[in-house]
Design a protein around this motif. Structure first.
Motif, PDB file in Angstrom:
ATOM      1  N   THR A  75       0.886  -1.050   0.014  1.00 21.92           N
ATOM      2  CA  THR A  75      -0.124  -0.019   0.034  1.00 21.92           C
ATOM      3  C   THR A  75       0.942   1.047   0.073  1.00 21.92           C
ATOM      4  N   THR A  76       0.251   2.099  -0.497  1.00 25.22           N
ATOM      5  CA  THR A  76       0.965   3.549  -0.302  1.00 25.22           C
ATOM      6  C   THR A  76       1.475   3.982   0.831  1.00 25.22           C
ATOM      7  N   ALA A  77       0.598   3.650   2.093  1.00 23.31           N
ATOM      8  CA  ALA A  77       1.095   4.060   3.478  1.00 23.31           C
ATOM      9  C   ALA A  77       2.160   3.273   3.823  1.00 23.31           C
ATOM     10  N   VAL A  78       2.326   1.794   3.337  1.00 20.91           N
ATOM     11  CA  VAL A  78       3.345   1.052   3.737  1.00 20.91           C
ATOM     12  C   VAL A  78       4.866   1.893   3.083  1.00 20.91           C
ATOM     13  N   LYS A  79       4.699   1.797   1.786  1.00 17.44           N
ATOM     14  CA  LYS A  79       5.697   2.233   1.157  1.00 17.44           C
ATOM     15  C   LYS A  79       6.406   3.723   1.600  1.00 17.44           C
ATOM     16  N   THR A  80       5.200   4.580   1.909  1.00 18.96           N
ATOM     17  CA  THR A  80       5.788   5.830   2.613  1.00 18.96           C
ATOM     18  C   THR A  80       6.611   5.742   4.037  1.00 18.96           C
ATOM     19  N   GLU A  82       8.008   3.054   4.985  1.00 19.27           N
ATOM     20  CA  GLU A  82       9.309   2.292   4.649  1.00 19.27           C
ATOM     21  C   GLU A  82      10.240   3.327   4.030  1.00 19.27           C
ATOM     22  N   ALA A  83       9.845   4.541   3.338  1.00 26.65           N
ATOM     23  CA  ALA A  83      10.874   5.524   2.996  1.00 26.65           C
ATOM     24  C   ALA A  83      11.249   6.330   4.021  1.00 26.65           C
ATOM     25  N   LEU A  84      10.054   6.658   4.972  1.00 24.62           N
ATOM     26  CA  LEU A  84      10.696   7.597   5.918  1.00 24.62           C
ATOM     27  C   LEU A  84      11.614   6.863   7.040  1.00 24.62           C
ATOM     28  N   GLU A  85      11.217   5.642   7.501  1.00 26.18           N
ATOM     29  CA  GLU A  85      12.153   5.072   8.031  1.00 26.18           C
ATOM     30  C   GLU A  85      13.727   4.736   7.327  1.00 26.18           C
ATOM     31  N   ALA A  86      13.694   4.607   6.454  1.00 26.34           N
ATOM     32  CA  ALA A  86      14.888   4.417   5.658  1.00 26.34           C
ATOM     33  C   ALA A  86      15.774   5.571   5.596  1.00 26.34           C
ATOM     34  N   ASP A  95      14.992   3.623  -3.881  1.00 24.02           N
ATOM     35  CA  ASP A  95      14.438   3.265  -5.269  1.00 24.02           C
ATOM     36  C   ASP A  95      13.150   2.514  -4.723  1.00 24.02           C
ATOM     37  N   MET A  96      11.948   3.149  -5.141  1.00 21.47           N
ATOM     38  CA  MET A  96      10.650   2.440  -5.263  1.00 21.47           C
ATOM     39  C   MET A  96      10.131   1.965  -6.443  1.00 21.47           C
ATOM     40  N   VAL A  97       9.303   0.932  -6.020  1.00 22.09           N
ATOM     41  CA  VAL A  97       8.489   0.171  -6.933  1.00 22.09           C
ATOM     42  C   VAL A  97       7.023   0.893  -7.155  1.00 22.09           C
ATOM     43  N   ILE A  98       6.927   0.927  -8.482  1.00 18.47           N
ATOM     44  CA  ILE A  98       5.219   1.412  -8.801  1.00 18.47           C
ATOM     45  C   ILE A  98       4.276   0.284  -8.613  1.00 18.47           C
ATOM     46  N   ASP A  99       3.076   0.494  -8.518  1.00 14.93           N
ATOM     47  CA  ASP A  99       2.116  -0.473  -8.622  1.00 14.93           C
ATOM     48  C   ASP A  99       2.008  -0.818 -10.187  1.00 14.93           C
ATOM     49  N   ILE A 100       2.591  -1.770 -10.447  1.00 16.12           N
ATOM     50  CA  ILE A 100       2.690  -2.231 -11.992  1.00 16.12           C
ATOM     51  C   ILE A 100       1.250  -2.523 -12.543  1.00 16.12           C
ATOM     52  N   GLY A 101       0.403  -3.182 -11.678  1.00 17.26           N
ATOM     53  CA  GLY A 101      -0.841  -3.417 -11.981  1.00 17.26           C
ATOM     54  C   GLY A 101      -1.703  -2.060 -12.328  1.00 17.26           C
ATOM     55  N   ALA A 102      -1.461  -1.131 -11.692  1.00 24.90           N
ATOM     56  CA  ALA A 102      -2.054   0.193 -11.820  1.00 24.90           C
ATOM     57  C   ALA A 102      -1.731   0.597 -13.140  1.00 24.90           C
ATOM     58  N   ALA A 103      -0.541   0.711 -13.412  1.00 23.40           N
ATOM     59  CA  ALA A 103       0.063   1.091 -14.651  1.00 23.40           C
ATOM     60  C   ALA A 103      -0.518   0.395 -16.152  1.00 23.40           C
ATOM     61  N   LYS A 104      -0.725  -0.961 -15.785  1.00 28.66           N
ATOM     62  CA  LYS A 104      -1.209  -1.947 -16.735  1.00 28.66           C
ATOM     63  C   LYS A 104      -2.647  -1.454 -17.124  1.00 28.66           C
ATOM     64  N   ALA A 113      -0.064   9.082  -7.359  1.00 29.19           N
ATOM     65  CA  ALA A 113      -0.338   9.518  -5.863  1.00 29.19           C
ATOM     66  C   ALA A 113       0.639   8.823  -5.148  1.00 29.19           C
ATOM     67  N   ASP A 114       0.914   7.498  -5.439  1.00 31.33           N
ATOM     68  CA  ASP A 114       1.699   6.541  -4.985  1.00 31.33           C
ATOM     69  C   ASP A 114       3.164   7.102  -4.745  1.00 31.33           C
ATOM     70  N   ILE A 115       3.623   7.499  -5.836  1.00 30.68           N
ATOM     71  CA  ILE A 115       4.772   8.185  -5.928  1.00 30.68           C
ATOM     72  C   ILE A 115       5.131   9.349  -5.222  1.00 30.68           C
ATOM     73  N   ALA A 116       4.021  10.393  -5.332  1.00 32.91           N
ATOM     74  CA  ALA A 116       3.999  11.739  -4.602  1.00 32.91           C
ATOM     75  C   ALA A 116       4.161  11.382  -3.254  1.00 32.91           C
ATOM     76  N   SER A 117       3.476  10.344  -2.495  1.00 37.83           N
ATOM     77  CA  SER A 117       3.345  10.198  -1.264  1.00 37.83           C
ATOM     78  C   SER A 117       4.723  10.006  -0.707  1.00 37.83           C
ATOM     79  N   VAL A 118       5.393   9.026  -1.592  1.00 37.88           N
ATOM     80  CA  VAL A 118       6.834   8.542  -0.979  1.00 37.88           C
ATOM     81  C   VAL A 118       7.655   9.926  -1.432  1.00 37.88           C
ATOM     82  N   ARG A 119       7.468  10.667  -2.163  1.00 38.91           N
ATOM     83  CA  ARG A 119       8.505  11.829  -2.616  1.00 38.91           C
ATOM     84  C   ARG A 119       8.283  12.704  -1.310  1.00 38.91           C
ATOM     85  N   ARG A 120       7.067  13.001  -0.815  1.00 36.86           N
ATOM     86  CA  ARG A 120       7.019  13.840   0.411  1.00 36.86           C
ATOM     87  C   ARG A 120       7.788  13.294   1.693  1.00 36.86           C
TER      88      ARG A 120
END
Length: 235
Positions: A75-80, A82-86, A95-104, A113-120
């Motif tokens: 989930t976006t919350a988990v990725k965010t 994970e990035a914050l802790e790292a 280096d984050m992985v997108i939701d490939i299924g969403a792109a498909k 939105a997923d990327i933007a949350s990690v960016r913040r």
């Protein structure tokens, strides 16, 4: 194809020296860091569970870690988180992985939105690289994913995790990604780059960073030396 005047330094400074095998131990990471320093790599790219890393004080070596790896289905919350802790534990680059299924599915609004949350979660000067898993995407999906990454503030778009059965980086994908992002972001090629010819082809196509596990062999080939035997890696 470009000619690098000092391949043992110029090429090395493009490399994220990568070790992401699930069976990796702390001893493996320590040896990996020492090798990266010896070879003059730009960074080490490792799993976040190994943070914080013990980097020699006089080493010019960045620390990159993966987030949402390798499936991108966190989930976006988990990725965010994970990035914050790292970042809090010493990571310079994510280096984050997108939701490939969403792109498909063409849901690039969700990808953005997923990327933007990690960016913040990554304050300046932290670097965000977005792994789109290009081998699993059609050309229009690669373009859409890259546009979403730029819109969300990513510093790099990156081809691959190196773990997807569809394959890793290709010259075609790197060239398309660079054409899409232009000067708004850089391109990292990773996955299946095993020879000097592979590496130079990716650079010629527009990559400014390379994710390599066989760094020593490629740099030895660039220097005209006989590389030491290496263990095949999926990355």
């Amino acid at each position: 194809m470009p000619t690098l005047t000092a391949p043992d330094t110029a090429l090395a400074r493009r490399v994220d020296h990568t070790l992401l095998k699930p069976e990796t131990t702390t001893a493996d990471i320590e040896a990996h860091i020492a090798e990266a320093v010896e070879l003059g790599a730009f960074s080490v790219c490792v799993s976040p569970s190994f943070l914080p890393l013990s980097i020699p004080a006089d080493a010019d070596l960045a620390v990159a870690v993966v987030v949402g790896f390798p499936s991108g289905k966190h989930t976006t919350a988990v990725k965010t988180a994970e990035a914050l802790e790292a970042v809090g534990r010493g990571a310079d680059e994510i280096d984050m992985v997108i939701d490939i299924g969403a792109a498909k599915a063409g849901r690039f609004d969700l990808v953005e939105a997923d990327i933007a949350s990690v960016r913040r979660a990554i304050p300046a000067p932290g670097v965000l690289k977005v792994i789109i898993e290009s081998a699993a995407l059609a050309d229009d999906e690669i373009v859409g994913a890259c546009r979403a990454a730029v819109a969300a503030g990513a510093d790099f778009v990156k081809t691959s995790t190196g773990f997807h059965p569809a394959g890793g980086a290709t010259v075609h994908a790197v060239r398309l990604m660079k054409q899409t992002v232009g000067d708004a972001a850089e391109v990292k090629a990773s996955g299946g780059i095993r020879t000097l010819a592979d590496a130079l082809a990716m650079i010629d196509a527009g990559a400014t960073r390379l994710g390599l596990s066989g760094t020593r062999a490629i740099l030895a080939e660039a220097a005209g030396a006989s590389p030491a035997p290496s263990t095949p890696d999926s990355y």
